[in-house]
Design a protein around this motif. Structure first.
Motif, mmCIF file in Angstrom:
data_model
loop_
_atom_site.group_PDB
_atom_site.id
_atom_site.type_symbol
_atom_site.label_atom_id
_atom_site.label_comp_id
_atom_site.label_asym_id
_atom_site.label_seq_id
_atom_site.Cartn_x
_atom_site.Cartn_y
_atom_site.Cartn_z
ATOM 1 N N ARG A 28 -44.808 -8.126 -72.497
ATOM 2 C CA ARG A 28 -46.074 -7.729 -71.885
ATOM 3 C C ARG A 28 -45.906 -7.506 -70.391
ATOM 4 O O ARG A 28 -46.465 -6.566 -69.821
ATOM 5 N N ARG A 32 -46.530 -3.976 -68.341
ATOM 6 C CA ARG A 32 -47.412 -3.874 -67.181
ATOM 7 C C ARG A 32 -46.681 -3.295 -65.983
ATOM 8 O O ARG A 32 -47.228 -2.466 -65.244
ATOM 9 N N LEU A 121 -56.553 1.557 -72.272
ATOM 10 C CA LEU A 121 -55.526 0.696 -72.869
ATOM 11 C C LEU A 121 -55.165 -0.455 -71.931
ATOM 12 O O LEU A 121 -54.986 -1.595 -72.370
ATOM 13 N N ALA A 122 -55.055 -0.151 -70.638
ATOM 14 C CA ALA A 122 -54.720 -1.195 -69.675
ATOM 15 C C ALA A 122 -55.840 -2.232 -69.586
ATOM 16 O O ALA A 122 -55.585 -3.440 -69.554
ATOM 17 N N MET A 124 -58.036 -2.955 -71.909
ATOM 18 C CA MET A 124 -58.076 -3.706 -73.157
ATOM 19 C C MET A 124 -57.017 -4.804 -73.170
ATOM 20 O O MET A 124 -57.274 -5.930 -73.601
ATOM 21 N N GLU A 125 -55.822 -4.485 -72.686
ATOM 22 C CA GLU A 125 -54.734 -5.462 -72.691
ATOM 23 C C GLU A 125 -55.009 -6.599 -71.711
ATOM 24 O O GLU A 125 -54.862 -7.776 -72.039
ATOM 25 N N MET A 126 -55.419 -6.244 -70.493
ATOM 26 C CA MET A 126 -55.691 -7.289 -69.502
ATOM 27 C C MET A 126 -56.937 -8.077 -69.859
ATOM 28 O O MET A 126 -57.018 -9.286 -69.614
ATOM 29 N N ARG A 128 -57.931 -8.752 -72.856
ATOM 30 C CA ARG A 128 -57.592 -9.648 -73.968
ATOM 31 C C ARG A 128 -57.037 -10.967 -73.448
ATOM 32 O O ARG A 128 -57.298 -12.033 -74.018
ATOM 33 N N ARG A 134 -60.873 -6.647 -77.753
ATOM 34 C CA ARG A 134 -60.486 -5.274 -77.424
ATOM 35 C C ARG A 134 -61.623 -4.289 -77.654
ATOM 36 O O ARG A 134 -61.820 -3.352 -76.875
ATOM 37 N N SER A 137 -63.982 -4.409 -74.713
ATOM 38 C CA SER A 137 -63.426 -3.726 -73.546
ATOM 39 C C SER A 137 -63.518 -2.215 -73.698
ATOM 40 O O SER A 137 -63.888 -1.497 -72.758
#
Length: 355
Positions: A28, A32, A121-122, A124-126, A128, A134, A137
């Motif tokens: 991960r 990033r 996408l960024a 959603m990942e951060m 989470r 998700r 977000s």
């Protein structure tokens, strides 16, 4: 006779995460870093590809004007973040201010990468990592776009004719979207559309539907953001010729309309090119073509700088908060404050600053 083996004293329990958990964490982190490198690379390319024009444009501006322009851009970007944060809170995840700023501003760097999916996408990942589902977000991200579009068209339809009658006439076709978006902003309509989309994707429905209060709060922040963007452009225009209070009002409409046209062009990174062409056209009643191009290019570069300033400041503030803890003291190891951003698991966050 059964022989009993002597009891072996248990050693100290192994501390830290299991060995298998380090690999996903490293992956991960690598993703990033790759995301940031790609975003910064495309942003630098956007500047370098027009460097001669940009340098000539900045030569016509004073340092105080550029500073005012940058400060107001940072304020405008903050308005955009608060718009997204208000929607996310209304959907059930009221993030504290500093973690929310990090998710939004760092995620927004993805708009410089070709394709429209990288910012969401960024985020959603951060998100989470902060306990935000998700789907929530994604819903907040995609709701932010029509809120910005509708408020931008609305404020430009008001400010352009007020500052310079007739200046909005060539773009009347774009303002036809305002009543359509007004209907779309009705929470019952929004919730029905989101529910339909989630069912089609085989996803569970949102835990909390959007409310009218949440939508109005987001619209208010968006309008404040457009006003700050207009002041950013006015600081540039004052250096290129036009002056007077009407210029500031006109600049709000010019920027909002040109940005909205850029938002509609999803295939272009961050609306690059479309927004500048539209800005040159809308500025034509008050500036010659050369000066209008200068204003558009300088505005573009100041916004890029503003994005970098906001992303860097938000990331640093969130890191300091994670290290010091919400009350300024070091969080206890393994306690609820030991997470990266001090947010607990689950969708709802009740702590932190108020919206």
């Amino acid at each position: 006779m059964t022989r009993v083996s002597p009891e072996v004293p248990a050693g100290p329990a192994p501390s830290g995460p299991p060995p298998g958990g380090a690999r996903p964490a490293r992956l991960r982190r690598l993703v990033r870093v790759a995301f940031l490198v790609a975003a910064l690379g495309f942003g630098a390319w956007a500047v370098a590809s027009q460097w001669d024009e940009v340098r000539a444009g900045f030569a016509r501006l004073s340092w105080p004007a550029l500073l005012v322009s940058l400060v107001t851009v940072v304020a405008a970007l903050g308005g955009g973040m608060m718009t997204w944060r208000a929607l996310l809170a209304d959907l059930g995840s009221p993030l504290p201010l500093r973690p929310a700023a990090k998710v939004f501003f760092v995620g927004q760097l993805g708009k410089y990468i070709p394709g429209a999916v990288w910012p969401v996408l960024a985020q959603m990942e951060m998100g989470r990592a902060l306990g935000v589902p998700r789907t929530r977000s994604a819903a907040a991200f995609f709701l932010t776009m029509p809120v910005q579009l509708g408020s931008g068209l609305l404020i430009s339809a008001v400010t352009l004719p007020a500052a310079l009658p007739g200046s909005a006439a060539p773009y009347a076709w774009a303002f036809l979207l305002v009543p359509v978006l007004a209907v779309a902003f009705e929470p019952r309509v929004v919730n029905a559309v989101i529910g339909f989309g989630l069912r089609r994707l085989g996803r569970p429905p949102l835990e909390r539907p959007l409310t009218r209060r949440g939508m109005l709060t987001a619209l208010g922040w968006a309008l404040l953001g457009w006003s700050a963007y207009g002041l950013h452009l006015a600081a540039i225009l004052y250096e290129l010729g036009p002056s007077g209070p009407a210029v500031a009002v006109f600049s709000i409409g010019v920027f909002a309309l040109s940005w909205c046209l850029g938002i509609m062009t999803f295939v272009v990174p961050a609306g690059a090119g479309v927004r500048e062409v539209a800005m040159v056209a809308v500025l034509s009643p008050v500036l010659d073509r050369g000066s209008a191009i200068t204003a558009a290019l300088c505005s573009r570069i100041v916004i890029v700088l503003g994005d970098l300033v906001c992303a860097g400041a938000a990331g640093l503030a969130a890191r300091r908060r994670a290290v010091a803890g919400p009350d300024g003291s070091a969080p206890a190891s393994g306690g609820p404050g030991s997470g990266e951003e001090g947010a607990g698991p689950g969708g709802d966050h009740s702590g932190g600053e108020a919206v």
